[in-house]
Design a protein around this motif. Structure first.
Motif, PDB file in Angstrom:
ATOM      1  N   PHE A 202       0.855  -1.186   0.000  1.00 26.92           N
ATOM      2  CA  PHE A 202       0.000   0.000   0.000  1.00 26.92           C
ATOM      3  C   PHE A 202       0.890   1.235   0.000  1.00 26.92           C
ATOM      4  CE2 PHE A 202      -1.934   3.479   2.405  1.00 26.92           C
ATOM      5  CZ  PHE A 202      -3.071   3.705   1.637  1.00 26.92           C
ATOM      6  N   ASP A 204       0.636   5.351   0.317  1.00 29.87           N
ATOM      7  CA  ASP A 204      -0.288   6.435   0.636  1.00 29.87           C
ATOM      8  C   ASP A 204      -0.011   7.665  -0.219  1.00 29.87           C
ATOM      9  OD1 ASP A 204       1.833   7.888   1.741  1.00 29.87           O
ATOM     10  OD2 ASP A 204       1.287   7.411   3.812  1.00 29.87           O
ATOM     11  N   ASN A 208       4.467   7.004   1.247  1.00 32.79           N
ATOM     12  CA  ASN A 208       4.880   6.045   2.273  1.00 32.79           C
ATOM     13  C   ASN A 208       4.340   4.655   1.930  1.00 32.79           C
ATOM     14  OD1 ASN A 208       6.089   8.077   3.988  1.00 32.79           O
ATOM     15  ND2 ASN A 208       3.990   8.739   4.447  1.00 32.79           N
ATOM     16  N   ALA A 433      -6.563   3.796   4.061  1.00 36.02           N
ATOM     17  CA  ALA A 433      -6.412   5.209   3.706  1.00 36.02           C
ATOM     18  C   ALA A 433      -6.506   5.324   2.191  1.00 36.02           C
ATOM     19  CB  ALA A 433      -5.079   5.751   4.213  1.00 36.02           C
ATOM     20  N   ASP A 434      -6.563   6.547   1.687  1.00 33.07           N
ATOM     21  CA  ASP A 434      -6.501   6.759   0.242  1.00 33.07           C
ATOM     22  C   ASP A 434      -5.078   6.495  -0.235  1.00 33.07           C
ATOM     23  OD1 ASP A 434      -9.075   7.584   0.583  1.00 33.07           O
ATOM     24  OD2 ASP A 434      -8.736   9.687   0.065  1.00 33.07           O
ATOM     25  N   GLY A 435      -4.957   5.988  -1.442  1.00 38.37           N
ATOM     26  CA  GLY A 435      -3.628   5.741  -2.001  1.00 38.37           C
ATOM     27  C   GLY A 435      -3.704   4.756  -3.140  1.00 38.37           C
ATOM     28  N   GLN A 453      -9.515   4.102  -2.305  1.00 40.42           N
ATOM     29  CA  GLN A 453      -9.908   5.054  -1.282  1.00 40.42           C
ATOM     30  C   GLN A 453     -10.127   4.293   0.015  1.00 40.42           C
ATOM     31  OE1 GLN A 453     -13.349   6.824  -3.284  1.00 40.42           O
ATOM     32  NE2 GLN A 453     -12.163   8.707  -3.592  1.00 40.42           N
ATOM     33  N   CYS A 454     -10.073   5.014   1.122  1.00 39.32           N
ATOM     34  CA  CYS A 454     -10.219   4.361   2.428  1.00 39.32           C
ATOM     35  C   CYS A 454     -11.508   3.542   2.463  1.00 39.32           C
ATOM     36  CB  CYS A 454     -10.235   5.419   3.528  1.00 39.32           C
ATOM     37  SG  CYS A 454     -10.266   4.724   5.193  1.00 39.32           S
TER      38      CYS A 454
END
Length: 742
Positions: A202, A204, A208, A433-435, A453-454
């Motif tokens: 994942f 972000d 990260n 989280a979004d990413g 998206q989250c």
């Protein structure tokens, strides 16, 4: 595995109870032919105990039978009869843990929302028990699932009475699915040009990176997919359908498989619960969070957790939940007398068992008045929902199917080595989280990437090349053996299916298909083609991926035979052994409830009877065991007699039940063995058995009927007391003495 050895799995619920009655017969008859039938415990309780030996006494510890069978399935010696086991949801897991704890097993509680690394690790250990924990381990081959000839012949001669007409004045029933933002919409798929290790990461918005899973091995020519379901699009879909169904004055129902798809589908289920009851749930968000209510476990979990509150607060929330129903459509009911709706528990409504019943019941489900009513069946992802909509449209046009005249749709299913979605559990994640979530190799090369998206649900699936080759070969073998058209249910517009179609087009020319009718059709077109043939009394072979295999082998048998438990399910294992599955266990909990209340077990063991035939045939073939061949042939004759004489269990107490059915099967089998002339020694040995069973029929019937009509105690649901279970399932001393002396 010993030569001349068959493994009979110990499992759960009704088929486990039936085993206490049937297995002694099987073991006695097999032993007379030099065959040992051994057991391995892969029940939910057994799997839990095996995975958590840490604080158990030596007497409590058990072997990891599932792991042992997984290794056995990879060998030519494998001969496994696999009965239906619980694919545990979280509530079922928690119930089983509680029962084990009450019996003195020091098993830890399941951490629903892990708060530290230790609890996360504990949750990971439990994941080996949840959902489809068994099938991916044992299924080292693709499936050949069909009705045995004797069963289909009987079903046409004596059609079941459960079919209800579709209303002549029209039906509001339809299947509702998403038009965007679902797995179908976002799916990406690649065929690997070389073997490599990959990881799921994942990333972000700030770049990260968090590793979600690493050390995923991909083989050369393996197909890998990723897909995302948008939580926002899903919730919008639910809102739109809830509003539409309210205006249409139909029932609202949700159809998922939260047992097999143990990560994704409970989340999808939970979104529906939270949208439907949002007025009440959002009003009390903080309170419900504080008491640990989890909508992913259904409304029942919310209601149960209210017991943690004081009486006034509990009543307030219950009143707010009750008020929701006044401005929402009616929900399909699981049990209207108890007020249990379609949204109470995620594993109550399983799509492959529930949708055939919608078709069978004229497009209807039960409402809160305990009456049948048209329903809008929500199946959010488009991948397979369209096929169900096609059969509903067909019935709305042509009316109900006739079991006396309809043809069959058998199945060749791609499922070996954790193929497709059912192998995605350990690679399914809810975005925190979004990413983006990406699949990258060890050199850092990105293979696939998905924006999230989250709250979105990401999954990665795999299909190895060897199972696909084997699947194509098995489809051709069945088409040749039957002279029946074989149809691959694949959609070239779906990313995964496009990769599989390319493989089929490569592998088909490597076989002699002269004179065979083989098609590749989208699920909607394949369904239309199959239904047209069914209504003409013609047969078709469906050749499908893992999930459609599951869906279709419930859909058509329930319509044709009245139950999918009567299907013959053969899994030719890729390394030469055999796995023989005995049908569906979706109705098993209701059967246990009736048994505990009335002492009547209506589970039909016909699936077990039928599975034993090819198991013995495999033993005869591989070991040149002529006695095994005779056992198989005579059992097949006994099954035909059993069906013709209508010895299947009744649904009503104080009539024939599973135990009596097994007695009659044993009697007909002994008679067939006594009458055969291929082995006179064997015939003579069973002549006396057949004579004793026939002469004592009235006494045995009376002893078994005397055991009915009152509550029974078997010492537990997930871990019954063997002595109590044997006492209840072998109530005839006369029958027991005859069998035990074989």
């Amino acid at each position: 595995m010993k030569k001349n050895n068959i493994i009979w799995t110990k499992i759960d619920e009704a088929p486990a109870l039936a085993t206490y009655s049937l297995l002694p017969v099987v073991q006695a008859y097999a032993k007379a032919c030099g065959i040992e039938v051994a057991t391995k415990d892969i029940s939910l309780a057994g799997r839990i105990i095996a995975n958590f030996p840490d604080n158990l006494t030596d007497d409590q510890k058990v072997e990891d039978a599932l792991a042992q069978l997984g290794e056995l399935a990879k060998t030519p010696e494998a001969n496994i009869i696999k009965l239906p086991n619980i694919s545990a949801s979280v509530p079922q897991l928690q119930e089983a843990i509680a029962e084990l704890q009450e019996k003195g097993y020091d098993i830890p509680d399941y951490p629903e929302e892990p708060e530290n690394d230790a609890e996360k690790q504990l949750q990971g250990r439990f994941s080996k028990v949840l959902g489809s924990a068994v099938n991916p381990v044992l299924r080292e081959g693709n499936s050949d699932r069909r009705a045995a000839a004797s069963v289909k012949k009987f079903a046409q001669k004596h059609p079941h009475k459960m079919m209800k007409p579709w209303p002549a004045d029209g039906s509001k029933t339809r299947v509702a699915h998403m038009s965007g933002g679902d797995f179908y919409d976002s799916e990406q798929s690649v065929t690997m040009d070389k073997a490599c290790q990959v990881k799921i990461e994942f990333v972000d918005a700030n770049g990260n990176t968090t590793t979600l899973k690493d050390n995923i091995a991909l083989l050369e020519s393996e197909v890998a997919d990723t897909a995302v379901m948008s939580a926002a699009a899903l919730r919008q879909f639910y809102e739109e359908q809830i509003d539409a169904v309210k205006k249409e004055d139909a029932l609202l129902s949700l159809h998922l498989k939260a047992t097999m798809m143990k990560i994704s589908d409970p989340i999808i289920f939970g979104h529906c619960v939270s949208v439907f009851y949002k007025d009440a749930l959002e009003k009390h968000t903080e309170t419900l969070k504080a008491i640990g209510a989890n909508v992913n476990h259904g409304l029942a979990d919310v209601l149960d957790k209210l017991d943690k509150l004081d009486a006034d607060k509990k009543s307030e929330i219950e009143a707010d939940i009750a008020a929701v129903y006044s401005n929402r459509p009616k929900l399909a009911m699981v049990d209207s007398r108890k007020g249990i709706t379609n949204l109470h528990v995620p594993n109550n409504i399983i799509v492959d068992a529930s949708m055939p019943n919608v078709v069978r019941d004229g497009g209807k489900m039960w409402n809160d008045d305990d009456a049948l009513q048209d329903t809008v069946a929500m199946i959010p992802d488009r991948s397979y929902a369209t096929a169900y909509q096609q059969i509903i449209e067909d019935c709305q046009t042509h009316g109900q199917f006739n079991p006396a005249t309809m043809g069959s749709v058998s199945n060749v299913g791609l499922m070996a080595q954790k193929a497709e979605e059912y192998g995605s559990h350990d690679k399914t994640f809810e975005a925190f989280a979004d990413g983006t979530i990406r699949v990258a190799d060890t050199d850092g090369n990105t293979i696939m990437t998905q924006p999230v998206q989250c709250g979105d649900i990401f999954r990665m699936c795999q299909v190895k090349d060897a199972p696909v080759r084997n699947w194509v070969e098995l489809a051709i073998t069945r088409a040749k053996a039957t002279g029946t058209p074989a149809v691959f249910w694949l959609d070239e517009n779906r990313a995964h299916d496009a990769q599989i179609i390319a493989k089929i087009n490569e592998y088909l020319p490597q076989h002699n298909t002269t004179g065979l009718e083989i098609h590749i059709k989208k699920p909607v077109e394949a369904m239309r083609f199959s239904l047209d043939r069914i209504r003409k009394g013609q047969d078709t072979i469906s050749v499908t991926g893992n999930v459609l295999r599951d869906y279709l082998t419930d859909l058509f048998p329930i319509l044709e035979l009245g139950t999918s438990a009567r299907m013959l399910s053969i899994v030719p294992l890729m390394n030469g052994g055999g796995l023989f599955e005995t049908g569906a266990g979706g109705s098993a909990p209701k059967h246990v409830q009736q048994f505990l209340k009335e002492g009547h077990l209506r589970w039909d063991s016909l699936g077990e009877y039928c599975a034993l035939v090819p198991s013995l045939e495999l033993m005869a073939q591989k070991d040149n065991n002529k006695k095994a061949a005779i056992l198989a042939e005579t059992l097949n004759k006994a099954i035909s007699t059993y069906l013709e004489n209508a010895k299947s269990p009744s649904r009503k107490v104080n009539e024939i039940d599973n135990r009596m059915s097994t007695f009659y099967l044993a009697s007909y089998w002994a008679q067939a063995l006594a009458n055969q002339r291929d082995d006179t020694t064997l015939g003579a040995a069973f002549a006396d058995v057949a004579k004793q069973l026939a002469e004592n029929q009235v006494a045995i019937d009376q002893e078994m009927l005397a055991a009915q009509g009152k509550p029974v105690d078997i010492g537990g649901y997930y871990l019954p007391d063997p002595e109590l279970a044997i006492r209840q399932m072998r109530p005839s001393k006369t029958f027991n003495n005859i069998i035990d002396s074989v």
